[in-house]
Structures are given as C-alpha cells and as structure tokens.
Design an enzyme around this catalytic site. Structure first.
Site, PDB file in Angstrom:
ATOM      1  N   GLU A   1       4.829 -11.739 -20.845  1.00  0.00           N
ATOM      2  CA  GLU A   1       4.642 -10.442 -21.524  1.00  0.00           C
ATOM      3  C   GLU A   1       3.530 -10.470 -22.569  1.00  0.00           C
ATOM      4  OE1 GLU A   1       9.051  -8.565 -21.487  1.00  0.00           O
ATOM      5  OE2 GLU A   1       8.809 -10.287 -22.808  1.00  0.00           O
TER       6      GLU A   1
HETATM    7  C1  ACM Z   1      11.194 -12.736 -20.259  1.00  0.00           C
HETATM    8  O1  ACM Z   1      12.295 -12.212 -20.003  1.00  0.00           O
HETATM    9  N1  ACM Z   1      10.286 -12.092 -20.958  1.00  0.00           N
HETATM   10  C2  ACM Z   1      10.879 -14.071 -19.798  1.00  0.00           C
END
Ligand code: ACM
Length: 512
Positions: free
Chosen positions: A312
């Site tokens: 992310e």
């Molecule tokens: C995640 O759930 N951002 C690895």
C-alpha cells in the site's frame, strides 16, 4: 462416530480396537522438555498432576515421549511425529524436538472426560506438516500489545502447530521497537495507538524475551519494518526522512467513516487510513536509515527472515517504489537474511531474487495481484499465502459483530475461513512454490488479548488446517463438516486454557 477433536487434522488418524488409556495414574517418561509441556497442559486441562518416571511410586501405565529421527512413516520428516495410544501405554515419537512438541499438543487435544475420569482414546496417528512455514501475524503498531499478550498469542498459535510469529512492528500509528542506532523512533513515535489509546514499545531486551519464548514453543519471529509507505511515525522522529502526507480522496473517505482526523506531518496519527506516507526515495540518508534499522534487527533476530513491508505504498510513485524495494531487499540479503515483502514488491524488476512474497489479495485474485505474486516465483523464490477474505483474522465474523473490519469482501464466516485450497489461489503458484500460509491479525479495532481471542478463535483453526494438514483431495477429514465438529470438540480445552473464543453458531460446541 464423530471424528476425534484434533485440529489441524493429522495426515493419518486410525482409531485402534484397544480400550482407552486412563490418564489419572499415568507416569510420564522420556524427553524432559516435552514432559514438562505435557504435564503443564494436562494440569490446565484436567487438574491432574501427572507423575514423572523418576517419582517414588511410579508403577502406573506409561506415557513415553521420545525423539527419534527415523520415526515417521517417511523416515524423519522435519516436525513430524507418530503417536500410539493403547489401553496400557502411550508412545509419542517426534522426528525432532518440534515434532515431539506437536505430538504432545495432539495428545492434549485427545483428552476426553468420562464422568469423573479422564482418558485418551486408543488411536494411532502419523503426522507431518504440509507446509514448512505456518505463520500468524500480530500488528503491534495500530494497537501496541504488551509482552505478556504476545506470549499468550504464541502459546495459542503453537498449540495449533504454527511455527512463525510475524510481528508487524511499525506503521503510521507507531514505532514499537527500541533501536540503539535510532533512539528517537521510540522516544518520539511510540506514545499512541489508534483512537487515542495508549502506545508502547519493546526494549531490545523485551524483544529478545519474545524471541526466546517463541523458540521454546518451536516458533521463529519474523519482524516487519513496513516501508516505504506506512511510515508516518518515522517522520515524527526523523522528519528529514519523510515526505509530506499525500491526502487522497481515499484518506478523506476513511476519516469520514472512522474518524481519527487527517494525517498531519509531525503529529502522531491515531486514525485508520492507509497509503498517505512515504520515505524519501532519492535521498541517501533514507538508505543509511534502512541499513541501521535492518542491521540492528538482524543482530536481534536469530530466525532467517526480515520483512520489509512494501504494501500500500500509495504515496510513492511506482518507479520510486521499485527502486526502494530493490535497495531495501538487497540490504537485507547482504546482512545474510532472507527478505520477505508483501506482494506489491513483486512488480519491482530489481527486487532481490531471494525475496519471499506474501500474497494478501482475495481467494480469487483481483487487480493484477496474482501477476505480482507470480513474479516472486519467476525469480526463483517462494510465496506465503494470506488470502484476506479467508484468513485475515481481523475481519468481522458477521455484519453486526462488535469487533473487526469488513473491507475484505465483507464479513468472514468460519466456513469461509475454512473453504479454500492454498494451491488454487494464485494461478501458476502451485504446491512447490508455496512456502506456507499465514493468518494476520491487524489491530485497528483490537485493543487487548480478549479482543484478539474473540477475532482469532475459532477462525485461526481454519488457517492452521490450511497450513498443516493434507489437501482435501488426500484426506477424508478435510471437510467443513468434519472441521466444525472437531473444532467444537476443542471448546472445553480452549475454555480451560483461558482462550476467550467467539462461540460462533456455525460450530457445534461440545460441553463438559
Ligand atoms: C496489508 O493488508 N496491507 C498487507
């Protein structure tokens, strides 16, 4: 007959015609470490204090605990064990110390109550793990968890034959490990958790204590320092390393839904949004920082893996992200450790080829996450599977649940946590490409051990079975019906061990 309440289900389990073994008068002999584990668990489960072979009046039926490298059906597979219960004797033979430990866990699950008496059913079990890596992850960044909670989670996981504790040690909301090379991290960036709850951090000594406790339960610790995103807290300590927050509409949406305010440079972040922070990619000071952090972590961590995060990174341009994970993975490999990264890092052409990928997409991949995951395999490395809509243990069980989130395809029932097959998740990533299975517990809504228990149990048992047990095609007992009955049979044991499991209506809970 309903199946014996063993979870994860063994490779081979055959009831034997002999009568049950009476526990009360049993005498334990053999390997002292596993004898101590067995006596403690039997006492917790039944209140009985089993005699040891050295004790004065030891004439009762024997429980013999052995390590013999040639013991199992295939001849000494790591972590395997064989267990035979007959009316007058119990023998548990591990191919190694871990195998014997797992045999003892199985034995404790078999304990049955018959009126006022405790016994073990006559059975023969041959067992070995499907995957070498069987992990649970605990996010101690969104809500800090004290050492005692981490140890309790280690005990819970080890009882289900997990052998890795992945600690998510850092995130936007806090930095949870004291480092001599970078003392400002814990001085300025550890004080708070999500929602204004208290923060905290582990000293190096406490981290070593966790590692040693895990090792005593045959678990390694896999520490994660999440980079280059999820790094708002780094900016509280070392502002020169951090970019300004990137305030997308996603951030505004999360703030509207969950509160917590907009992230602001230099102020602790107590909300739940992701993807707004980034380290400075084109500044050499960043790589001095990465080298300091992973260098110290490598020295503190005896296990083979260091996790660099990489998920992310929405506040980092894709070409900058690729450059960063290439350099960070190379720094880790040069320290003699194997890098692990979330699947996004697979897209980086120059990622260190030994890097293990961790897939956290859905059981049916979306948005090219499968291709990023295959890239790790093409470089010659393996993959850990954490399908979010099956074994993210922080998802709600049902829409009206007290705890948990719902972004992973809505709430996750126990049946959904169970009904998936590791080799069928990412096309092109088959049995030999899979290092293992890991069930994460993110802690946005999770404050303490009772919250952890309620979200993890019973779904953690589904993850354990995916990680340890043979595939459904090779085992009559790998069905939802068998699983729910076996899990239900563990209710009394979990209660005696103080595990505050969710009494899900999907499970026929046994009572005593
Ligand atoms: C995640 O759930 N951002 C690895």
């Amino acid at each position: 007959m309903s199946p014996l309440a063993v979870v994860p289900v063994p490779r081979s389990l055959q009831p034997s015609p002999s009568g049950p073994f009476p526990l009360a008068s049993a005498v334990v002999s053999g390997d002292p470490d596993s004898a101590a584990t067995l006596r403690a668990l039997v006492e917790a489960r039944t209140g009985l204090a089993l005699e040891s072979a050295g004790d004065a009046a030891s004439g009762g039926p024997s429980i013999d605990l052995r390590i013999d490298a040639s013991a199992d059906a295939e001849g000494g597979t790591a972590e395997s064990y064989r267990l035979t219960v007959e009316a007058a004797s119990v023998v548990v033979t591990g191919a190694d110390a871990a195998g014997l430990f797992y045999g003892v866990q199985t034995l404790v699950q078999l304990i049955a109550r018959d009126g006022d008496a405790w016994s073990l059913p006559a059975v023969r079990i041959d067992d070995a793990p499907r995957f070498a890596y069987r992990g649970v992850m605990l996010d101690v960044a969104r809500h800090f968890q004290p050492v005692g909670t981490v140890k309790a989670y280690i005990d819970r996981a080890a009882g289900l034959k997990f052998n890795a504790l992945h600690l998510h040690l850092t995130d936007d909301q806090g930095w949870r490990l004291e480092l001599r090379s970078r003392p400002k991290l814990t001085e300025f960036a550890s004080g708070t958790s999500v929602g204004g709850d208290p923060g905290g951090f582990y000293t190096a000594e406490q981290y070593r204590e966790i590692v040693a406790y895990a090792a005593s339960r045959h678990m390694i610790v896999v520490p994660e320092i999440d980079m280059p995103g999820h790094t708002h807290a780094v900016g509280l300590a070392y502002p020169e390393l951090a970019e300004a927050p990137v305030l997308s509409t996603h951030i505004t949406d999360v703030v509207e839904a969950f509160g917590g305010g907009m992230p602001t440079a230099g102020e602790p972040y107590e909300g739940m949004a992701v993807g707004f922070s980034s380290l400075r990619i084109h500044d050499e000071a960043t790589y001095d920082f990465v080298a300091d952090v992973f260098g110290e972590l490598a020295a503190l961590t005896p296990g083979p893996y260091l996790h660099l995060g990489g998920d992310e990174a929405l506040g980092t341009a894709p070409e900058d992200f690729a450059l960063f994970v290439e350099r960070a993975s190379t720094i880790i490999a040069d320290l003699g450790k194997t890098p692990v990264a979330w699947h996004e890092a697979g897209a980086a052409a120059g990622l260190h080829p030994d890097t293990i990928g961790q897939y956290w997409g859905f059981t049916t991949p979306t948005d090219g996450m499968d291709e990023k995951t295959r890239a790790f395999v093409r470089r010659g490395a393996q993959v850990i599977l954490s399908p979010a809509d099956a074994i993210y243990l922080d998802m709600k069980y049902a829409p009206d649940a007290r705890l948990g989130l719902t972004w992973a395809n809505g709430p996750t029932s126990v049946e959904r946590a169970y009904a998936w097959e590791p080799a069928d998740i990412v096309p092109g990533v088959g049995e030999a490409d899979i290092l293992g299975v890991e069930a994460p517990m993110w802690t946005e809504t999770v404050r303490d051990l009772s919250d952890i228990d309620e979200l993890a149990f019973p779904r953690i048992a589904a993850a354990a079975e995916a990680a340890w047990s043979p595939p459904a095609a090779d085992s009559d007992l790998r069905t939802w019906e068998s699983f729910r009955t076996r899990v239900g049979g563990l209710g009394p044991l979990w209660t005696r061990l103080g595990i505050g499991f969710q009494a899900s209506s999907e499970i026929p809970w046994a009572s005593e």
